[in-house]
Design an enzyme around this catalytic site. Structure first.
Site, PDB file in Angstrom:
ATOM      1  N   GLY A  12       0.869  -1.375   0.020  1.00 22.46           N
ATOM      2  CA  GLY A  12      -0.075   0.150   0.000  1.00 22.46           C
ATOM      3  C   GLY A  12       0.885   1.112   0.064  1.00 22.46           C
ATOM      4  O   GLY A  12       2.073   1.173   0.282  1.00 22.46           O
ATOM      5  N   ARG A  15       0.125   5.703   4.356  1.00 27.10           N
ATOM      6  CA  ARG A  15      -1.100   6.110   4.974  1.00 27.10           C
ATOM      7  C   ARG A  15      -2.110   5.674   4.504  1.00 27.10           C
ATOM      8  O   ARG A  15      -3.352   6.033   4.654  1.00 27.10           O
ATOM      9  CB  ARG A  15      -1.320   7.621   5.333  1.00 27.10           C
ATOM     10  N   SER A  16      -1.917   4.261   3.946  1.00 28.06           N
ATOM     11  CA  SER A  16      -2.930   3.634   3.024  1.00 28.06           C
ATOM     12  C   SER A  16      -3.756   2.641   4.057  1.00 28.06           C
ATOM     13  O   SER A  16      -4.770   2.374   3.597  1.00 28.06           O
ATOM     14  CB  SER A  16      -2.275   2.787   2.202  1.00 28.06           C
ATOM     15  N   GLY A  17      -3.171   2.360   5.191  1.00 28.26           N
ATOM     16  CA  GLY A  17      -3.863   1.549   6.287  1.00 28.26           C
ATOM     17  C   GLY A  17      -3.091   0.245   6.274  1.00 28.26           C
ATOM     18  O   GLY A  17      -3.714  -0.701   6.814  1.00 28.26           O
ATOM     19  N   LYS A  18      -2.263   0.041   5.512  1.00 21.88           N
ATOM     20  CA  LYS A  18      -1.296  -1.308   5.263  1.00 21.88           C
ATOM     21  C   LYS A  18      -1.005  -1.690   6.798  1.00 21.88           C
ATOM     22  O   LYS A  18      -1.062  -2.979   6.925  1.00 21.88           O
ATOM     23  CB  LYS A  18      -0.229  -1.345   4.412  1.00 21.88           C
ATOM     24  N   SER A  19      -0.346  -1.182   7.553  1.00 21.96           N
ATOM     25  CA  SER A  19       0.000  -1.339   9.040  1.00 21.96           C
ATOM     26  C   SER A  19      -1.138  -1.741  10.015  1.00 21.96           C
ATOM     27  O   SER A  19      -1.028  -2.703  10.562  1.00 21.96           O
ATOM     28  CB  SER A  19       0.931  -0.394   9.663  1.00 21.96           C
ATOM     29  N   ALA A  41      10.671  -4.958  13.206  1.00 18.51           N
ATOM     30  CA  ALA A  41      10.487  -3.365  12.866  1.00 18.51           C
ATOM     31  C   ALA A  41      11.738  -2.982  12.174  1.00 18.51           C
ATOM     32  O   ALA A  41      12.922  -3.263  12.792  1.00 18.51           O
ATOM     33  CB  ALA A  41      10.345  -2.453  14.304  1.00 18.51           C
ATOM     34  N   ALA A  43      12.508   0.158  10.881  1.00 20.19           N
ATOM     35  CA  ALA A  43      12.954   1.455  10.996  1.00 20.19           C
ATOM     36  C   ALA A  43      13.898   1.948  11.854  1.00 20.19           C
ATOM     37  O   ALA A  43      13.982   1.374  12.799  1.00 20.19           O
ATOM     38  CB  ALA A  43      11.471   2.065  11.401  1.00 20.19           C
ATOM     39  N   HIS A  57       4.032   5.180  16.286  1.00 24.69           N
ATOM     40  CA  HIS A  57       3.652   3.472  15.599  1.00 24.69           C
ATOM     41  C   HIS A  57       3.886   2.871  16.997  1.00 24.69           C
ATOM     42  O   HIS A  57       2.959   1.986  17.123  1.00 24.69           O
ATOM     43  CB  HIS A  57       4.471   3.149  14.578  1.00 24.69           C
TER      44      HIS A  57
END
Length: 198
Positions: A12, A15-19, A41, A43, A57
């Site tokens: 995605g 900010r598509s909602g994939k997480s 993670a 990041a 997050h």
């Protein structure tokens, strides 16, 4: 013979909602105890804004899924995937985009990490693919779909987009399901054309 452990690739945009979709999959998995789940993670806080994003997050996840263990793996994703995979433990990787970015352009705050050339990146993606095959439990991979916009002007950005697209295709061949998340809605992608025709 036991069924193979599920492998789901969730793609995605930002900010598509994939997480959030990955968290839904975790909640479904954990609804049948004594199952476990761990988030790998990838990041790294390269600047203050990224540090805030990571903290947000973490706080959101801790509130929604307090039983989800979190391990920060950075570039050590293939080994971490094998190490944490168990038949009763769902491993979620969030996200492949940041992992690949660390290989191709590590943040200065990460220390003296080498920038990998295209052949080295391909080798690391092959290692991840092998780790996925070796994993004994279910796996959910989360990644940004970055190749749907204008082709970037910068050489490194174009190389990143191309490398990530090839990585998605390579990993998707090992998935039991590939999902595309758009505006919080989940689209389950059909098999490859050659799979449909056989």
């Amino acid at each position: 013979m036991a069924a193979a452990a599920p492998r789901i690739l969730v793609l995605g945009g930002a900010r598509s909602g994939k997480s959030r979709r990955a968290e839904q999959l975790v909640a479904e998995w954990l609804s049948r105890p004594p199952r476990r789940a761990v988030l790998l993670a990838t990041a790294v806080a390269g600047d203050a804004g990224m540090a805030q994003r990571i903290a947000r997050h973490q706080a959101d996840r801790a509130q929604r899924l307090p039983q989800l263990a979190c391990v920060e793996v950075g570039r050590d994703l293939p080994d971490a995937l094998v190490r944490h995979s168990q038949p009763d433990a769902l491993v979620v990787v969030d996200c492949l985009t940041l992992w690949l970015a660390q290989l191709m352009a590590p943040p200065q705050t990460a220390g003296a990490l080498d920038v990998l050339d295209p052949a080295q990146c391909a080798a690391e993606i092959d290692r991840l693919s092998a780790a996925l095959r070796a994993a004994t439990g279910p796996v959910v991979l989360v990644s940004n779909e970055v190749g749907m916009g204008v082709t970037p002007l910068g050489e490194l950005t174009r190389e990143f987009m191309d490398t990530q697209g090839r990585m998605h295709q390579q990993l998707a061949r090992q998935m039991t399901r590939v999902e595309l998340v758009v505006a919080g809605r989940v689209l389950v992608l059909p098999p490859r054309a050659e799979e449909v025709l056989t």
